[in-house]
Design an enzyme around this catalytic site. Structure first.
Site, PDB file in Angstrom:
ATOM      1  N   TYR A  16       0.821  -1.209   0.000  1.00 28.40           N
ATOM      2  CA  TYR A  16       0.000   0.000   0.000  1.00 28.40           C
ATOM      3  C   TYR A  16       0.858   1.263   0.000  1.00 28.40           C
ATOM      4  CZ  TYR A  16      -3.502   3.430   1.399  1.00 28.40           C
ATOM      5  OH  TYR A  16      -4.327   4.543   1.451  1.00 28.40           O
ATOM      6  N   LYS A  27       1.090   4.244  -2.929  1.00 30.49           N
ATOM      7  CA  LYS A  27       0.729   5.650  -2.736  1.00 30.49           C
ATOM      8  C   LYS A  27       1.916   6.567  -3.025  1.00 30.49           C
ATOM      9  CE  LYS A  27      -3.606   5.242  -1.895  1.00 30.49           C
ATOM     10  NZ  LYS A  27      -4.608   5.782  -2.845  1.00 30.49           N
TER      11      LYS A  27
END
Length: 231
Positions: A156, A160
């Site tokens: 994750y 990002k």
């Protein structure tokens, strides 16, 4: 009226952003890969459902064709769709697992941006808002004073970080558009199992702000509701 598309808008931050932008007078297309949930959400907020699975190129293209036929342009694109992916250890993180997260958070953003770029370029004041995370900031995740420095989210967080860099590069390449990345903050949504300390109203504050900027507004920035964030 301002024509807006929000991906992943059937719940959470996307849903609340749609609700607020409809209240501000936008024509909002509620993008959702699940027709039943998307139609229900659109009806609740007063938007228009559009089937859109950011991992499926044919779905993205069909959505772009529909908005092209009905509206002829797009003023605001909110790339909101995202998944968290869990907290795999280095031994557990396979390339396939990483690809699953990137397919939504990174490649999905690129698919949608590329497909809708001609419609955005037909707008008088085109805007893109990408949903990032403080976990994608190198400065923040290496600061011992920040909670993020204690978290290890290989898939994750790196996805990002890619979203943040893509935003900067898109903004440089497309100076006629206003393109920014925002950090909603730790908001209670399905993404984190409802553990966030912010409400969805607080989380969407910066999204709505950047979705409604003027043609001479900022571009290539990274902000939360309190102001600019470090890269």
């Amino acid at each position: 009226m301002t024509i807006t598309l929000i991906t992943g808008a059937n719940k959470g931050l996307g849903y609340e952003t749609a609700r607020q932008l409809v209240a501000l007078g936008h024509i909002v297309y509620v993008g959702s890969r699940d027709p039943e949930r998307g139609q229900a959400a659109a009806a609740e907020v007063g938007g228009t459902f559009i089937q859109l699975d950011v991992t499926d190129q044919s779905s993205v293209d069909a959505a772009a064709n529909t908005i092209q036929e009905v509206e002829g342009h797009l003023d605001v694109l909110v790339n909101n769709a995202g998944i968290q992916g869990g907290m795999p250890s280095p031994a557990e993180l396979t390339a396939e697992r990483l690809q699953t997260v990137y397919d939504v958070n990174v490649f999905g953003l690129v698919r949608v941006t590329q497909a809708f770029l001609p419609l955005l370029e037909a707008s008088d004041a085109p805007v893109i808002v990408n949903i990032g995370s403080s976990l994608g900031s190198t400065t923040i995740v290496t600061d011992p004073a920040r909670m993020e420095s204690n978290l290890t989210l290989l898939d994750y967080a790196s996805s990002k970080a890619a979203v943040i860099m893509l935003t900067v590069q898109y903004a440089k390449a497309l100076p006629k558009l206003r393109i920014n990345v925002v950090e909603p903050g730790y908001t209670a949504t399905d993404l984190n199992g409802g553990r966030g300390h912010q409400t969805v109203e607080e989380g969407t504050e910066i999204i709505v702000k950047m979705a409604t900027i003027a043609p001479d507004g900022p571009t290539g920035t990274y902000q939360d509701r309190h102001g600019p964030l470090p890269w």
